[in-house]
Design a protein around this motif. Structure first.
Motif, PDB file in Angstrom:
ATOM      1  N   ASN A   1      19.307 -13.321  -3.767  1.00  0.00           N
ATOM      2  CA  ASN A   1      20.157 -12.657  -4.630  1.00  0.00           C
ATOM      3  C   ASN A   1      20.577 -13.505  -5.876  1.00  0.00           C
ATOM      4  O   ASN A   1      20.815 -14.546  -5.743  1.00  0.00           O
ATOM      5  N   LEU A   2      20.561 -12.765  -7.032  1.00  0.00           N
ATOM      6  CA  LEU A   2      21.011 -13.532  -8.158  1.00  0.00           C
ATOM      7  C   LEU A   2      21.903 -12.889  -9.059  1.00  0.00           C
ATOM      8  O   LEU A   2      21.686 -11.417  -9.290  1.00  0.00           O
ATOM      9  N   PHE A   3      23.031 -13.392  -9.254  1.00  0.00           N
ATOM     10  CA  PHE A   3      24.073 -12.840 -10.228  1.00  0.00           C
ATOM     11  C   PHE A   3      24.238 -13.504 -11.431  1.00  0.00           C
ATOM     12  O   PHE A   3      24.457 -14.518 -11.529  1.00  0.00           O
ATOM     13  N   TYR A   4      24.109 -12.545 -12.610  1.00  0.00           N
ATOM     14  CA  TYR A   4      24.598 -13.144 -14.032  1.00  0.00           C
ATOM     15  C   TYR A   4      26.066 -12.860 -13.799  1.00  0.00           C
ATOM     16  O   TYR A   4      26.730 -12.367 -13.393  1.00  0.00           O
ATOM     17  N   ALA A   5      26.713 -13.766 -14.998  1.00  0.00           N
ATOM     18  CA  ALA A   5      28.177 -13.468 -15.431  1.00  0.00           C
ATOM     19  C   ALA A   5      28.640 -12.038 -15.382  1.00  0.00           C
ATOM     20  O   ALA A   5      27.956 -11.143 -15.718  1.00  0.00           O
ATOM     21  N   GLY A   6      29.829 -11.752 -14.663  1.00  0.00           N
ATOM     22  CA  GLY A   6      30.132 -10.500 -14.556  1.00  0.00           C
ATOM     23  C   GLY A   6      29.545  -9.478 -13.678  1.00  0.00           C
ATOM     24  O   GLY A   6      29.530  -8.156 -13.622  1.00  0.00           O
ATOM     25  N   ALA A   7      29.406 -10.139 -12.532  1.00  0.00           N
ATOM     26  CA  ALA A   7      28.732  -9.252 -11.304  1.00  0.00           C
ATOM     27  C   ALA A   7      27.384  -8.718 -11.699  1.00  0.00           C
ATOM     28  O   ALA A   7      27.308  -7.418 -11.006  1.00  0.00           O
ATOM     29  N   ASN A   8      26.670  -9.106 -12.745  1.00  0.00           N
ATOM     30  CA  ASN A   8      25.535  -8.300 -13.138  1.00  0.00           C
ATOM     31  C   ASN A   8      24.277  -8.897 -12.075  1.00  0.00           C
ATOM     32  O   ASN A   8      24.130  -9.935 -12.477  1.00  0.00           O
ATOM     33  N   GLN A   9      23.982  -8.055 -11.166  1.00  0.00           N
ATOM     34  CA  GLN A   9      23.053  -8.603 -10.078  1.00  0.00           C
ATOM     35  C   GLN A   9      21.546  -8.201 -10.820  1.00  0.00           C
ATOM     36  O   GLN A   9      21.412  -7.291 -11.279  1.00  0.00           O
ATOM     37  N   ALA A  10      20.852  -9.480 -10.854  1.00  0.00           N
ATOM     38  CA  ALA A  10      19.442  -9.346 -11.345  1.00  0.00           C
ATOM     39  C   ALA A  10      18.460  -9.154 -10.136  1.00  0.00           C
ATOM     40  O   ALA A  10      17.321  -8.891 -10.789  1.00  0.00           O
ATOM     41  N   LEU A  11      18.830  -9.779  -9.278  1.00  0.00           N
ATOM     42  CA  LEU A  11      17.794  -9.867  -7.978  1.00  0.00           C
ATOM     43  C   LEU A  11      18.585  -9.418  -6.681  1.00  0.00           C
ATOM     44  O   LEU A  11      19.538  -9.867  -6.342  1.00  0.00           O
ATOM     45  N   PHE A  12      17.834  -8.451  -6.147  1.00  0.00           N
ATOM     46  CA  PHE A  12      18.412  -7.934  -4.802  1.00  0.00           C
ATOM     47  C   PHE A  12      17.507  -8.297  -3.574  1.00  0.00           C
ATOM     48  O   PHE A  12      16.363  -7.741  -3.455  1.00  0.00           O
ATOM     49  N   ASP A  13      18.041  -9.295  -2.823  1.00  0.00           N
ATOM     50  CA  ASP A  13      17.326  -9.550  -1.348  1.00  0.00           C
ATOM     51  C   ASP A  13      15.899  -9.560  -1.577  1.00  0.00           C
ATOM     52  O   ASP A  13      15.241  -8.927  -0.613  1.00  0.00           O
ATOM     53  N   VAL A  14      15.583 -10.646  -2.338  1.00  0.00           N
ATOM     54  CA  VAL A  14      14.046 -10.799  -2.286  1.00  0.00           C
ATOM     55  C   VAL A  14      13.573 -11.838  -1.617  1.00  0.00           C
ATOM     56  O   VAL A  14      14.016 -12.772  -1.270  1.00  0.00           O
TER      57      VAL A  14
END
Lengths: 274, 234
Positions: free
Chosen positions: A33-46
């Motif tokens: 999982n990858l989150f950018y600042a502000g809980a903006n999730q860019a990757l989900f359970d890859v």
């Protein structure tokens, strides 16, 4: 967690262009999982396995997370403030996100090439020798040898051998991109990450880069992000399709482009609304 | 197969266009078989000539379809189901063209049969097998239009019956020739017709296989019936 594994046997039967005996899994991604600042999730359970000495292409619409994922493999995302990653990536069994990992060493063994060629404002020779000098290699004879070998590997030697002292900035875009690849190759990485390596190039330079990728996969595991689906089809052995931060499907490129399993993949590669 | 709209409407139109042209060709091939059998039954010289001359239309459509398919491949680089559609359209057009040729072969026998004493068969086998293969062709084309692999499987199964009927008809013809040497020439002509019909059944079968390929993405050309049933049941 949905894990995507590639049936290497199937790949072997279809990958006529690859030295198939060398194939084995080199990179394993688990529940990333990858989150950018502000809980903006860019990757989900890859989760996926990436085979060694193959070209794996990541395709998907803008913002699907393919470049974010690519940057995870050499921890380039560490440079982004507020970026947070959970899950695991191992390269040849070693967890690259462990605290004691030498990130500089990781980036040496996992080289990266970007969309826009970024040669240093130095001579052609010094561009390729740069990484070696940083490692403390200064012997002219050794440097000469590695520079030539790297430029040959990047299919650029014949074009620049008589002007190695000229500025790299005087090369064409396609030549600059191949020089950047030579610079990566000089420090003997295991893996090459290519982020849209040909999107700023004309068709002939693009073909040269694609031909180069074909040659390089004999020695390196190559991961490429591309918007050009035909390019993915031409150069890769494995294709992974991503959508809205999720890995939808991964499989042999032949399967993905002729008979994908997932409807979303089918819609994307045939140019339909997803 | 993807059922969402293409982002490129003109690409969707091109695919639809080549598909429609194939169905037009299929309709023409069906008509050719029907007219050829009719000409035979009615000893109708004019209809047989018409079948022979209309073969040019079938051939022309085959060339048009192949040109259009090549153009789509070169300019659109179709993938997945679109790619399979273009490939299967070109394969099916080849089968339809061959069906047209078989209809011409049947029509050509009319002229010879008119000059020979008629055998006792009264073309019973020809009528029966003719109807069977015509139905097979219609079913295969319907299966293509509706993308119905089960219906395509039905065509494959029916072909086995046609092969059995053809073998039985040949046995009968052998007996008739042994009984009466004066009808050998007409019986030989009838065998030619039967062989042409049997081939039409094979071509209908090939079309059905393309329908399964189009839907499932699996080349079933050399699958046994049992393997096919398993595939379609899964």
């Amino acid at each position: 967690m949905q894990s995507h594994t590639i049936d290497i046997k199937t790949l072997r039967s279809s990958a006529s262009t690859t030295d198939v005996d060398k194939m084995s899994t080199t990179i394993v991604v688990e529940g990333l999982n990858l989150f950018y600042a502000g809980a903006n999730q860019a990757l989900f359970d890859v989760s996926l396995d990436i085979p060694e000495k193959c070209v794996t292409a990541f395709i998907g619409a803008s913002g699907c997370g393919k470049s974010s994922l690519l940057r995870c493999f050499n921890r380039m995302n560490d440079l982004i403030d507020g970026c947070d990653i959970s899950g695991k990536i191992t390269i040849n069994g070693d967890d690259i996100y462990k605290d004691d990992v030498d990130v500089a060493e990781l980036r040496r063994s996992v080289g990266m090439v970007f969309q826009k060629p970024n040669p240093f404002p130095k001579s052609i020779y010094e561009n390729v020798a740069y990484g070696l000098r940083i490692q403390g290699i200064n012997k002219e004879r050794v440097l000469d040898e590695i520079v030539e070998k790297s430029l040959r590997a990047a299919a650029l030697w014949d074009e620049v051998k008589d002007r190695l002292g000229d500025s790299a900035l005087g090369l064409s875009g396609g030549q600059q991109q191949r020089l950047v690849i030579a610079r990566c190759v000089a420090v003997e990485p295991k893996i090459l990450l290519l982020d849209e390596p040909a999107s700023a190039l004309d068709p002939i330079s693009t073909l040269k880069i694609e031909e180069l990728i074909y040659e390089l996969k004999n020695h390196y595991t190559i991961l490429i992000v591309t918007h050009n689906m035909q390019q993915a089809a031409r150069v890769s052995d494995v294709t992974a399709f991503m959508h809205l931060g999720k890995l939808v499907e991964v499989g042999s490129t032949e399967t993905i482009f002729t008979n994908p399993n997932e409807k979303q993949t089918e819609d994307y590669i045939t140019g339909r609304y997803g | 197969m993807a059922n969402h709209e293409h982002i490129s409407g003109s690409f969707a139109d091109e695919l639809e266009g080549v598909k429609n042209k194939l169905l037009e060709m299929g309709g023409l091939a069906e008509q050719q078989i029907k007219m050829a059998i009719e000409a035979l039954n009615n000893d109708d010289k004019d209809v047989s000539k018409e079948v022979i001359s209309r073969d040019d239309l079938v051939n022309e459509l085959e060339v048009n379809i192949d040109e259009e398919a090549s153009r789509i491949m070169a300019l659109r680089q179709p993938a997945a189901s679109d790619l399979r559609l273009v490939i299967s359209v070109t394969k099916i057009s080849t089968d339809l063209e061959r069906i047209g040729d078989e209809a011409v072969k049947i029509a050509r026998q009319v002229k010879i049969l008119r000059q020979e004493p008629r055998s006792r068969t009264n073309y019973a086998e020809i009528k029966m097998i003719g109807e069977r293969v015509s139905n097979m062709l219609r079913a295969a084309l319907d299966a293509f239009t509706r993308l119905d692999p089960q219906a395509a499987l039905g065509v494959k199964i029916e072909d086995k019956h046609v092969d059995d009927d053809f073998a039985a008809a040949l046995d009968n013809m052998r007996v008739l020739m042994a009984e009466d040497a004066s009808v050998i020439k007409s019986i030989l002509c009838e065998i030619w017709v039967l062989k042409a019909l049997e081939r039409i059944g094979d071509h209908a079968c090939n079309i059905a296989e393309q329908v399964i390929f189009l839907d499932k993405g699996i080349d079933v050309r050399h699958f046994s019936s049992a393997e096919l049933r398993d595939l379609l049941a899964s």
